[in-house]
Write an enzyme that holds these catalytic residues in place. Structure first.
Site, PDB file in Angstrom:
ATOM      1  N   LYS A  69      -4.783  14.574  -7.871  1.00 33.94           N
ATOM      2  CA  LYS A  69      -4.879  14.034  -6.612  1.00 33.94           C
ATOM      3  C   LYS A  69      -6.094  13.448  -6.253  1.00 33.94           C
ATOM      4  CE  LYS A  69      -1.401  17.669  -5.687  1.00 33.94           C
ATOM      5  NZ  LYS A  69      -1.020  18.679  -4.723  1.00 33.94           N
ATOM      6  N   HIS A  98       5.105  11.310  -4.661  1.00 33.78           N
ATOM      7  CA  HIS A  98       4.829  12.608  -4.272  1.00 33.78           C
ATOM      8  C   HIS A  98       4.764  13.085  -2.880  1.00 33.78           C
ATOM      9  CE1 HIS A  98       1.922  15.962  -3.901  1.00 33.78           C
ATOM     10  NE2 HIS A  98       2.297  16.294  -5.183  1.00 33.78           N
ATOM     11  N   GLU A 143       2.982  14.444  -0.879  1.00 34.04           N
ATOM     12  CA  GLU A 143       1.735  14.152   0.111  1.00 34.04           C
ATOM     13  C   GLU A 143       1.749  12.622   0.433  1.00 34.04           C
ATOM     14  OE1 GLU A 143      -0.955  15.634  -2.601  1.00 34.04           O
ATOM     15  OE2 GLU A 143      -0.201  17.736  -2.388  1.00 34.04           O
ATOM     16  N   GLU A 196       9.454  19.315  -6.679  1.00 37.64           N
ATOM     17  CA  GLU A 196       8.219  20.155  -6.295  1.00 37.64           C
ATOM     18  C   GLU A 196       8.794  20.486  -4.833  1.00 37.64           C
ATOM     19  OE1 GLU A 196       4.509  18.894  -8.330  1.00 37.64           O
ATOM     20  OE2 GLU A 196       4.649  17.285  -6.585  1.00 37.64           O
ATOM     21  N   SER A 244       2.103  25.134  -7.207  1.00 35.61           N
ATOM     22  CA  SER A 244       1.666  26.349  -7.594  1.00 35.61           C
ATOM     23  C   SER A 244       1.745  26.913  -9.111  1.00 35.61           C
ATOM     24  CB  SER A 244       1.555  27.179  -6.540  1.00 35.61           C
ATOM     25  OG  SER A 244       1.381  26.656  -5.282  1.00 35.61           O
ATOM     26  N   ASN A 285      -1.790  16.341 -12.027  1.00 39.57           N
ATOM     27  CA  ASN A 285      -1.892  15.715 -10.981  1.00 39.57           C
ATOM     28  C   ASN A 285      -3.141  15.782 -10.142  1.00 39.57           C
ATOM     29  OD1 ASN A 285      -1.767  13.983  -8.684  1.00 39.57           O
ATOM     30  ND2 ASN A 285      -0.102  15.194  -7.664  1.00 39.57           N
ATOM     31  N   GLY A 304       0.227  23.515  -3.162  1.00 36.44           N
ATOM     32  CA  GLY A 304      -1.186  24.112  -2.773  1.00 36.44           C
ATOM     33  C   GLY A 304      -1.173  25.285  -2.028  1.00 36.44           C
TER      34      GLY A 304
HETATM   35  P1  13P Z   1      -0.530  22.758  -6.884  1.00 38.04           P
HETATM   36  O1  13P Z   1      -0.293  22.761  -8.051  1.00 38.04           O
HETATM   37  O2  13P Z   1      -1.976  22.622  -6.350  1.00 38.04           O
HETATM   38  O3  13P Z   1       0.294  23.305  -5.853  1.00 38.04           O
HETATM   39  O4  13P Z   1       0.044  20.992  -6.687  1.00 38.04           O
HETATM   40  C1  13P Z   1       1.443  20.813  -7.282  1.00 38.04           C
HETATM   41  C2  13P Z   1       1.321  19.316  -7.177  1.00 38.04           C
HETATM   42  O5  13P Z   1       1.766  18.813  -5.860  1.00 38.04           O
HETATM   43  C3  13P Z   1       1.613  18.468  -8.239  1.00 38.04           C
HETATM   44  O6  13P Z   1       1.989  17.256  -7.874  1.00 38.04           O
END
Ligand code: 13P
Length: 252
Positions: free
Chosen positions: A11, A95, A97, A167, A213, A9, A173
Site C-alpha cells: 500500500k 484493490h 481501497e 479480499e 488480515s 501489498n 486492515g
Molecule cells: P491487511 O492484511 O492489512 O488486512 O490488508 C489486506 C490487503 O488489503 C491486501 O491487499
C-alpha cells in the site's frame, strides 16, 4: 497441482531506501522456500529499487496499480509498458481501497487488466464483498458478478497470467479475518465461476488467494483449505519476520 503465491501489498508504505533495507533483510530469510512464489507489490517509486535488490533472489516484484491507456494525456498515471520496462512482473488491480477511495469500477478494473496482460504483466485481480453484502447473504452473487465483469473479454490464454485475490472488504486492515471455512467457500465460488466461464481445466489451474488480515498466526489454517492458493497480505507484509512466517506456512 497449484503452487501457492504469497504476495505482499505494501500500500502507501516504504520509501526506496526502506525498500532496499527490507528486501536485503528478507532475501536470506526466504531463500530456498520455493514451494510458493513470493511477490512484493510496492509503490511505483520503490519498484526500480525493489527489482535491483531482488536480483538473484526468489522474490518477485509487482506494482499496486496501472493505467489502462498505452500512453497519452493522463497526468500522474503510469502505463503497463513503463512498469514492464523497469522489471515489474506483477500488478495488483482492483484493490478495494482503489474501488472505495479512487472511483475504481468493474469496468476500469477490466480495462486495466486487459492493458496489463497485453503488456506481459501478471495480474493480481482483487475482488470481494463489503460487510453489508455478507450480512445480507449475497456474497456469492457479488463475487460472481465481479469475476464476470472484471474478466470480460479476457481469453483463456490470457487468464493463465491472472491470479484472483478474494479480499472481503470487512476483513482488510480490521484485524477481522474470514474464517478458514468462509475463505474456502468463497474462493470456491470464484473457482466455480471460472469453470463456467473458461472450463474446468482453467478453474483447476487458476490461483485464488485470500486477503484480509492474514498474518503469521492464521496463515497456516487459511492456506490448509483446498480452495485457498495463497495470500495477499497488507500489514503483515511490512515486517520481514511476519512475512517470512507466512511464506514458511506455505512451504510446510
Ligand atoms: P491487511 O492484511 O492489512 O488486512 O490488508 C489486506 C490487503 O488489503 C491486501 O491487499
Amino acid at each position: 497441482m497449484r503452487k501457492y503465491v504469497i504476495a505482499g501489498n505494501w500500500k502507501m508504505n516504504m520509501t526506496p531506501s526502506q525498500t532496499k533495507a527490507f528486501i536485503t533483510e528478507l532475501a536470506p530469510m526466504v531463500a530456498g522456500l520455493d514451494k510458493c512464489d513470493i511477490v512484493l507489490c510496492v509503490p511505483y517509486v520503490d519498484i526500480a529499487t525493489a527489482v535491483e535488490a531482488a536480483k538473484g533472489t526468489n522474490i518477485h516484484v509487482g506494482a499496486e496499480n496501472v493505467h489502462f491507456a498505452e500512453s497519452g494525456a493522463y497526468t500522474g498515471e503510469i502505463s503497463a509498458a513503463m512498469l514492464k520496462e523497469i522489471g515489474t512482473e506483477y500488478v495488483v488491480i482492483g484493490h478495494s481501497e482503489r474501488r472505495q477511495y479512487f472511483g475504481e469500477t468493474d469496468q476500469t478494473v477490466n480495462l486495466r487488466t486487459k492493458a496489463a496482460l497485453k503488456a506481459g504483466l501478471k495480474v493480481i485481480l482483487c475482488l470481494g464483498e463489503v460487510k453489508e453484502e455478507r450480512l445480507s447473504g449475497i456474497t456469492n452473487e457479488v463475487v460472481r458478478m465481479q469475476t464476470k465483469l472484471d474478466l470480460a473479454d479476457i481469453t483463456a490464454d490470457e487468464l493463465k497470467n491472472v491470479i484472483i485475490a478474494y479480499e472481503p472488504v470487512w476483513a482488510i486492515g480490521t484485524g477481522l479475518t474470514a474464517t478458514p471455512d468462509q475463505a474456502d467457500e468463497t474462493c470456491g465460488v470464484i473457482r466455480e465461476c471460472i469453470a463456467e466461464l473458461y472450463g474446468s481445466e482453467a478453474a483447476e489451474e487458476i490461483i485464488v488467494q485470500y486477503g484480509g488480515s492474514m498474518n503469521d498466526g492464521n496463515a497456516a489454517e487459511l492456506l490448509a483449505k483446498a480452495n485457498v492458493d495463497g495470500g495477499l497480505i497488507g500489514g503483515a507484509s511490512l515486517k520481514t519476520d511476519k512475512f517470512t512466517a507466512i511464506v514458511k506456512a506455505a512451504n510446510a
